[in-house]
Design an enzyme around this catalytic site. Structure first.
Site, PDB file in Angstrom:
ATOM      1  N   GLU A  47       6.598   6.052 -54.526  1.00  0.00           N
ATOM      2  CA  GLU A  47       6.363   4.607 -54.595  1.00  0.00           C
ATOM      3  C   GLU A  47       6.399   4.110 -56.040  1.00  0.00           C
ATOM      4  O   GLU A  47       6.918   3.037 -56.319  1.00  0.00           O
ATOM      5  CB  GLU A  47       5.025   4.242 -53.949  1.00  0.00           C
ATOM      6  CG  GLU A  47       5.037   4.320 -52.432  1.00  0.00           C
ATOM      7  CD  GLU A  47       6.095   3.414 -51.806  1.00  0.00           C
ATOM      8  OE1 GLU A  47       6.345   2.316 -52.326  1.00  0.00           O
ATOM      9  OE2 GLU A  47       6.701   3.827 -50.801  1.00  0.00           O
ATOM     10  N   TYR A 130       0.472  -3.681 -53.154  1.00  0.00           N
ATOM     11  CA  TYR A 130       1.645  -3.238 -52.393  1.00  0.00           C
ATOM     12  C   TYR A 130       1.696  -1.707 -52.318  1.00  0.00           C
ATOM     13  O   TYR A 130       1.817  -1.115 -51.245  1.00  0.00           O
ATOM     14  CB  TYR A 130       2.919  -3.787 -53.060  1.00  0.00           C
ATOM     15  CG  TYR A 130       4.163  -3.114 -52.557  1.00  0.00           C
ATOM     16  CD1 TYR A 130       4.744  -3.522 -51.367  1.00  0.00           C
ATOM     17  CD2 TYR A 130       4.742  -2.041 -53.236  1.00  0.00           C
ATOM     18  CE1 TYR A 130       5.872  -2.891 -50.870  1.00  0.00           C
ATOM     19  CE2 TYR A 130       5.857  -1.413 -52.751  1.00  0.00           C
ATOM     20  CZ  TYR A 130       6.422  -1.839 -51.576  1.00  0.00           C
ATOM     21  OH  TYR A 130       7.523  -1.208 -51.076  1.00  0.00           O
ATOM     22  N   ASP A 148       5.755  -7.010 -50.725  1.00  0.00           N
ATOM     23  CA  ASP A 148       6.349  -7.080 -52.064  1.00  0.00           C
ATOM     24  C   ASP A 148       7.359  -8.228 -52.081  1.00  0.00           C
ATOM     25  O   ASP A 148       7.432  -9.009 -51.121  1.00  0.00           O
ATOM     26  CB  ASP A 148       7.013  -5.750 -52.431  1.00  0.00           C
ATOM     27  CG  ASP A 148       8.250  -5.466 -51.580  1.00  0.00           C
ATOM     28  OD1 ASP A 148       8.434  -6.146 -50.545  1.00  0.00           O
ATOM     29  OD2 ASP A 148       9.025  -4.576 -51.957  1.00  0.00           O
TER      30      ASP A 148
END
Ligand code: SF4
Length: 365
Positions: A47, A130, A148
């Site tokens: 991520e 997020y 996002d």
């Protein structure tokens, strides 16, 4: 101006949209190593790498970093400079520094394990709502929707939201819609993957692929021909332009000068050629000659850029010219210039712009 609370989202329609999103995703889902694991450490790595980075570009970095630092303890032990070197080319180097800080924090406060609540994940350095939602849902099956820029654009178009998506109240409202769509029978990981994928690869900023979009028949922007107008933003970020004059200065025994950037601005502590920065636009050559003379006590007779390059960062355009100072007197070598060999380039972290200047324009042996 339509705000999300005014959008009626009946249970039946929410279910239809949810099913369409998930079916559209599972039919075409692409496989990546971070989708095949529930290891929160690897999901976190992916991520962070994929923030601001395309999947294809991020994949080799993910593979390299998970191999070299397979768990939290190994990352916590990593030194900053070699880790930045591993990160080189991805940009946004604060991500790498934050990861090191977070790994050390987890060693200290979580016995080297990854925290398993949304709040604790959110407390890690470099992790925003997020990323926390993505890790919480993918690794622990927690029901937190990811919101996002891609998801904001998708929902703004899908529900015809004309309120600006860059204000907190709209983001909150869109998160609420996403929560409503992700009911308690839905697998949060699949739902989140599906909306991320749809926003990133189908409902793209320009020329969205509406013809293959699984939610086209529910999409208000498509129905009302508002696609080009949505999402609305309250302000467009104006990027600042910086003008850099870099100097390739050979030293003794095949070395050349590099300096380390300070820790106050972007590209913190990375390495670059000696630099004179211009204000607002490039200065004239004669002015630059005078500056070299003043700063480094050397007046080059002839000065011409051998290359110009440009790199765009999130808040800045960097314009760079590269000059060669072939006959720089050794006695004027500055204290903060390192005698750098070609081998050193494999270990010192360099901004992408420097790599481009070196790779494209210099025949460094
Ligand atoms: Fe986006 Fe087009 Fe799908 Fe609407 S139909 S959500 S605009 S891709």
């Amino acid at each position: 101006m339509k705000i999300p609370e005014e959008i009626p989202l009946e249970k039946k329609q929410a279910k239809q949209i949810r099913i369409a999103i998930i079916e559209g995703y599972t039919a075409h889902a692409r496989s990546f190593p971070w989708k095949e694991t529930q290891d929160p450490y690897k999901i976190w790595l992916s991520e962070i790498i994929l923030q601001q980075t395309r999947t294809e570009q991020g994949l080799p970095y993910y593979l390299k970093i998970t191999q070299k630092y397979p768990d939290i303890p190994s990352l916590a032990k990593a030194k900053e400079e070699p880790f930045l070197k591993d990160w080189e080319g991805l940009g946004y180097y604060s991500r790498a520094r934050n990861m090191l800080a977070a790994a050390r924090y987890m060693m200290e406060h979580h016995q080297g394990t990854f925290p398993n609540t949304y709040e604790e994940i959110l407390a890690l350095k470099g992790v925003g709502p997020y990323t926390a939602a993505a890790i919480a849902s993918f690794a622990f099956g927690l029901r937190y929707p990811v919101v996002d820029g891609n998801v904001l654009r998708l929902f703004s178009r899908l529900f015809g939201i004309t309120a600006p998506v860059d204000v907190a109240s709209t983001v909150r409202a869109i998160r609420y819609i996403a929560c409503t769509l992700m009911d308690d029978k839905t697998d949060p990981a699949i739902f989140n993957q599906a909306i991320m994928d749809l926003g990133a690869s189908v409902c793209t900023p320009k020329q969205p692929k509406c013809t293959i979009c699984p939610v086209r028949k529910y999409c208000r922007a498509y129905r009302d021909q508002l696609i080009d107008l949505l999402p609305v933003k309250s302000k467009t970020l104006k990027k600042k332009s910086l003008y850099y004059n870099y100097f390739y200065i050979p030293g003794h025994s095949g070395t050349f000068a590099l300096t380390q950037r300070d820790s106050t601005a972007f590209w913190k502590k990375m390495y670059q050629f000696p630099l004179l920065e211009d204000n607002g636009k490039y200065s004239t050559i004669s002015y630059l000659q005078k500056r070299i003379s003043k700063e480094w006590n050397y007046l080059p007779n002839h000065l011409q850029p051998i290359a110009e390059e440009k790199q765009t960062l999130s808040h800045r355009h960097i314009h760079a010219r590269l000059f060669v100072l072939d006959n720089f007197p050794p006695q004027n070598w500055q204290d903060n210039w390192l005698h750098t060999s070609v081998d050193d380039l494999t270990r010192l972290p360099l901004p992408k712009l420097m790599k481009t200047l070196i790779g494209r324009h210099l025949q460094i042996p």
